[in-house]
Scaffold this motif. Structure first.
Motif, short mmCIF file in Angstrom:
data_model
loop_
_atom_site.label_atom_id
_atom_site.label_comp_id
_atom_site.label_asym_id
_atom_site.label_seq_id
_atom_site.Cartn_x
_atom_site.Cartn_y
_atom_site.Cartn_z
N ALA A 162 0.82 -1.22 0.00
CA ALA A 162 0.00 0.00 0.00
C ALA A 162 0.85 1.26 0.00
N LEU A 163 2.03 1.21 0.64
CA LEU A 163 2.86 2.41 0.78
C LEU A 163 3.56 2.79 -0.51
N VAL A 216 -1.86 -7.76 -5.58
CA VAL A 216 -1.82 -6.99 -6.83
C VAL A 216 -3.01 -6.03 -6.91
N LEU A 217 -4.19 -6.53 -6.56
CA LEU A 217 -5.38 -5.68 -6.59
C LEU A 217 -5.29 -4.56 -5.56
N LEU A 218 -4.70 -4.86 -4.40
CA LEU A 218 -4.49 -3.82 -3.38
C LEU A 218 -3.56 -2.74 -3.92
N GLY A 219 -2.45 -3.16 -4.55
CA GLY A 219 -1.52 -2.20 -5.13
C GLY A 219 -2.16 -1.34 -6.20
N LEU A 220 -3.01 -1.97 -7.04
CA LEU A 220 -3.72 -1.24 -8.09
C LEU A 220 -4.65 -0.19 -7.48
N PHE A 277 -5.79 5.56 -5.64
CA PHE A 277 -6.04 6.34 -4.43
C PHE A 277 -4.98 7.43 -4.25
N ALA A 278 -3.72 7.09 -4.58
CA ALA A 278 -2.63 8.05 -4.42
C ALA A 278 -2.78 9.25 -5.34
N ILE A 279 -3.40 9.07 -6.49
CA ILE A 279 -3.66 10.20 -7.39
C ILE A 279 -4.93 10.93 -6.97
N ASN A 280 -5.89 10.18 -6.46
CA ASN A 280 -7.17 10.76 -6.08
C ASN A 280 -7.05 11.72 -4.90
N MET A 281 -6.25 11.37 -3.90
CA MET A 281 -6.19 12.16 -2.66
C MET A 281 -5.67 13.58 -2.87
N PRO A 282 -4.50 13.77 -3.51
CA PRO A 282 -4.07 15.16 -3.71
C PRO A 282 -5.00 15.95 -4.61
N ALA A 297 1.58 9.74 4.74
CA ALA A 297 1.61 8.28 4.65
C ALA A 297 2.93 7.70 5.15
N GLY A 298 4.03 8.39 4.87
CA GLY A 298 5.34 7.84 5.18
C GLY A 298 5.78 8.05 6.62
N GLY A 299 5.41 9.19 7.23
CA GLY A 299 5.87 9.50 8.58
C GLY A 299 5.55 8.43 9.61
N PRO A 300 4.28 8.01 9.76
CA PRO A 300 3.96 6.98 10.75
C PRO A 300 4.67 5.66 10.50
N ARG A 301 4.92 5.32 9.25
CA ARG A 301 5.61 4.06 8.95
C ARG A 301 7.09 4.13 9.35
#
Length: 412
Positions: free
Chosen positions: A53-54, A107-111, A116-121, A354-358
């Protein structure tokens, strides 16, 4: 809450789409790791879902922001929401038909996370085009409250529905919610670039975004605030050990663990529900700084707590402080960034969030293994306070920052 932004028809449609998907997305967030564990019996594979997911968030978050700056944002929301919905339908199909392949799920999760990564910003960059400047903090509070409500209620609802309806039905509910959200987004007005020029986004646009960011001290400081708070002070990696060894949970898990995980989003949600006062403060930079300091103090208190309920109170205070910080940081990004850079700045924001908590999970886990959970948690809170004070000294302009007028008239 300050609900004035909901009087703007276009923003009300955007917010409604967020409401519809907030809980549905959390159902999938529970269903994916549960299915992966059922298929493999391995917590290692469950951990792999976090990496799957990251990576798309890191790659497509920044690129997605660049795309949002050079094309009609309504059209991009339609495309990405369609992609998220289709991937959710495919997750339902593989679960309903019994494919039994962990790699198909990953694979479906990554897709789905790529869309989602484009949708959020894109979704975030739209806000300043829909509401007046003075309502941006209230709009940010409304959106954040919905997400935290989903973070609290979604997992609880998933836990209740899973034994009754089955795992595949959770995917189906999310799919239906996403289709409904797609219809609401269709009702938004066109949101082309203010320049009127629509084109493809390339590597140069991404690099231009970073060059622009380097020149904007206020924006850099807002990102740094979140990095300090999350990397130094997010203690969630300590929850399993502290629940068992500090607060007396049985080895298989218990009430304390559930409360520790729920406390931060619960505090954030309660803050959001009482956030009307936030819109009346124009010193957004000072608001972020005070909120981060409160976060650090609350995490310090959590690390020293010897009662689970005292720990939950401190975490809830931390969650409320994080909500205040997030609202003002969102408002700063909406107003301090130019419209043709707003998507890229929101993309960087997505990566930081997304990256900070990880990164914090790794840092706190290693520190706890070496020195114990009290040192890891309380030390993290102290570090937040020290770094924040140092950061204010180095970038004093952020403390003085006030809300500035938007560069575009809102549309309805």
């Amino acid at each position: 809450m300050d609900v004035r932004p909901l009087r703007v028809p276009a923003y009300r449609r955007l917010w409604t789409s967020t409401v519809v998907t907030a809980i549905g997305s959390q159902l999938t967030a529970v269903a994916v790791p549960k299915q992966v564990y059922d298929l493999t019996g391995s917590s290692g594979f469950v951990g792999l879902t976090g990496a799957v997911a990251l990576v798309p968030l890191l790659v497509f978050g920044i690129w997605g922001g660049a795309i949002a700056d050079v094309m009609d944002r309504r059209k991009l929301l339609l495309i990405t929401n369609t992609g998220i919905a289709v991937s959710s339908v495919l997750l339902w199909a593989q679960a309903a038909t019994g494919v039994h392949s962990v790699w198909v799920v990953l694979v479906l999760l990554g897709l789905q996370q790529s869309f989602f990564a484009i949708n959020m910003p894109t979704r975030s960059a739209v806000i300043a085009r829909l509401v007046p400047t003075e309502l941006i903090p209230a709009a940010a509070a409304l959106g954040s409250t919905v997400f935290t409500f989903g973070a609290v209620m979604g997992p609880l609802l998933a836990g209740a529905l899973l034994p009754v309806l089955g795992l595949s039905t959770l995917y189906l509910i999310d799919s239906v919610a996403l289709v409904l959200a797609l219809w609401v987004i269709w009702l938004l007005p066109p949101l082309p670039p203010l320049s009127g020029v629509v084109r493809r986004a390339g590597l140069r646009d991404v690099l231009d975004g970073f060059r622009y960011l380097v020149t904007q001290k206020v924006l850099l400081a807002s990102y740094l605030a979140d990095i300090i708070a999350m990397v130094a002070g997010m203690p969630r990696a300590l929850f399993p050990e502290m629940a068992e060894r500090t607060f007396g949970d049985p080895p298989g898990g218990g009430v304390a663990l559930g409360w520790l995980y729920a406390a931060i989003p619960l505090g954030a949600m309660l803050c959001g529900l009482s956030s009307g006062w936030i819109s009346r403060i124009t010193r957004h930079g000072a608001g972020v700084i005070v909120a981060v300091l409160v976060w650090g103090l609350a995490v310090l208190g959590f690390g020293l707590a010897n009662s689970v309920w005292l720990a939950v109170v401190f975490l809830a205070v931390a969650g409320a402080a994080d909500m205040v910080s997030a609202i003002y940081r969102t408002a700063i990004l909406q107003t301090a960034a130019e419209d043709d850079m707003r998507g890229r700045m929101q993309g960087v924001f997505t990566v930081v969030v997304a990256g900070g908590p990880r990164l914090a999970d790794v840092a706190h886990g290693w520190t706890a293994a070496a020195a114990g959970t009290t040192v890891a948690a309380a030390g993290g809170g102290i570090l937040v306070i020290v770094l924040t004070i140092a950061w204010v000294v180095v970038i004093p302009v952020f403390w003085r920052y006030r809300a500035v007028p938007s560069d575009a008239e809102p549309v309805s």
